[in-house]
Design an enzyme around this catalytic site. Structure first.
Site, PDB file in Angstrom:
ATOM      1  N   THR A   1       0.812  -1.101  -0.102  1.00 48.19           N
ATOM      2  CA  THR A   1       0.003  -0.050  -0.109  1.00 48.19           C
ATOM      3  C   THR A   1       0.949   1.214  -0.012  1.00 48.19           C
ATOM      4  O   THR A   1       0.410   2.225   0.030  1.00 48.19           O
ATOM      5  CB  THR A   1      -1.080   0.218   1.149  1.00 48.19           C
ATOM      6  OG1 THR A   1      -0.248  -0.210   2.496  1.00 48.19           O
ATOM      7  CG2 THR A   1      -1.978  -0.999   1.050  1.00 48.19           C
TER       8      THR A   1
ATOM      9  N   TYR B   1      16.080  -2.685  14.405  1.00 42.93           N
ATOM     10  CA  TYR B   1      15.887  -2.652  13.114  1.00 42.93           C
ATOM     11  C   TYR B   1      16.838  -3.268  12.251  1.00 42.93           C
ATOM     12  O   TYR B   1      16.782  -4.158  11.364  1.00 42.93           O
ATOM     13  CB  TYR B   1      15.427  -1.192  12.715  1.00 42.93           C
ATOM     14  CG  TYR B   1      15.286  -1.106  11.085  1.00 42.93           C
ATOM     15  CD1 TYR B   1      14.184  -1.584  10.613  1.00 42.93           C
ATOM     16  CD2 TYR B   1      16.378  -0.573  10.236  1.00 42.93           C
ATOM     17  CE1 TYR B   1      13.821  -1.574   9.097  1.00 42.93           C
ATOM     18  CE2 TYR B   1      16.039  -0.531   8.778  1.00 42.93           C
ATOM     19  CZ  TYR B   1      14.994  -1.076   8.359  1.00 42.93           C
ATOM     20  OH  TYR B   1      14.774  -0.918   6.809  1.00 42.93           O
TER      21      TYR B   1
END
Length: 257
Positions: A17, A155
């Protein structure tokens, strides 16, 4: 060397998206491939469907949900059930604080998405490609999985996991008609920094100030290249950076005088 006709490809793209995912949907569907666009924002999925019509099948799904992920990928309608590329792209960064100040919730969110979401996606889709002896698993890694930087902590560790997971998956499927590629981008301007800084647009913009970062389209082109090479060629990884980015110097922290 004859490239694969993209019209022979049926591609699953998670995280479709925005950013790299949305650009990859457009790159493949624009070339005539069928695409399963997977994401959490139904309105954006419908926008992709409106652009490409029957070439795109939308799937509103949070890949962090194990049961929902297995159910969704096992019940795709024909012809999208005959997928031969899976782009495990969904991922995010949260926060840039040092490890001793970082939010544990942010860490959990990154592990749930960047590690567990990738595991569920691959485990739910890989057996069918092995059985058909035709497939390609593509991961979105990061240069952060190789080069540590302050605040990168979980991360970077999650992307290091993706890097080694990709290599180990390839070790398992070599000779079974399935290819594996890890895409490892550096600075790429998408919604990445906005998400990392919890919607702080000013802080996100500073990440890309006074330089030309890569774009989602740049990375989508790398995915497309790897997937359309002849099937006897496997691109293990593609590491790329914006031309104004380079490797961090080795830091020396000196005691104050």
């Amino acid at each position: 060397m004859s490239m694969l006709d993209p019209r022979t490809l049926t591609v699953i793209v998670t995280g479709a998206t925005s950013g790299i995912g949305a650009a990859t949907v457009r790159r493949f569907a624009g070339a005539g491939a069928r695409v399963v666009a997977v994401g959490r924002r139904a309105d954006r999925l419908e926008g992709l469907k409106a652009e490409f019509g029957d070439l795109v099948h939308t799937l509103e799904l949070d890949v962090r949900d194990e049961a929902a992920t297995f159910t969704a990928f096992s019940s795709l309608p024909a012809p999208f059930d005959a997928y031969n590329v899976v782009f495990a792209n969904a991922g995010l960064a949260r926060g840039l604080e040092p490890a001793y100040e970082a939010s544990l919730d942010d860490w959990k969110t990154m592990v749930d998405t960047n590690v567990n979401g990738v595991l569920y996606t691959v485990r739910a889709t890989l057996p069918a490609m092995v059985a058909r002896r035709e497939g390609h698993v593509v991961f979105t890694g990061s240069v952060a999985g190789t080069y540590a930087y302050p605040g990168g902590n979980v991360y970077g560790a999650s992307k290091a996991f993706v890097k080694l997971f990709a290599m180990n998956v390839y070790a398992d499927v070599a000779g079974k008609g399935v290819r594996v590629t890890n895409i490892e981008p550096g600075l790429t301007e998408t919604e990445f920094s906005s998400v990392r800084f919890a919607g702080d647009a000013g802080r996100a913009e500073k990440v890309y100030a006074d330089m030309a970062p890569m774009t989602g389209e740049d990375i989508a082109e790398q995915v497309f290249f790897a997937c359309t090479l002849p099937r006897h060629v496997n691109i293990n990884s593609i590491e790329s950076m914006a031309a104004q980015q380079t490797f961090a110097p080795l830091a020396v922290k000196r005691d104050p005088a």
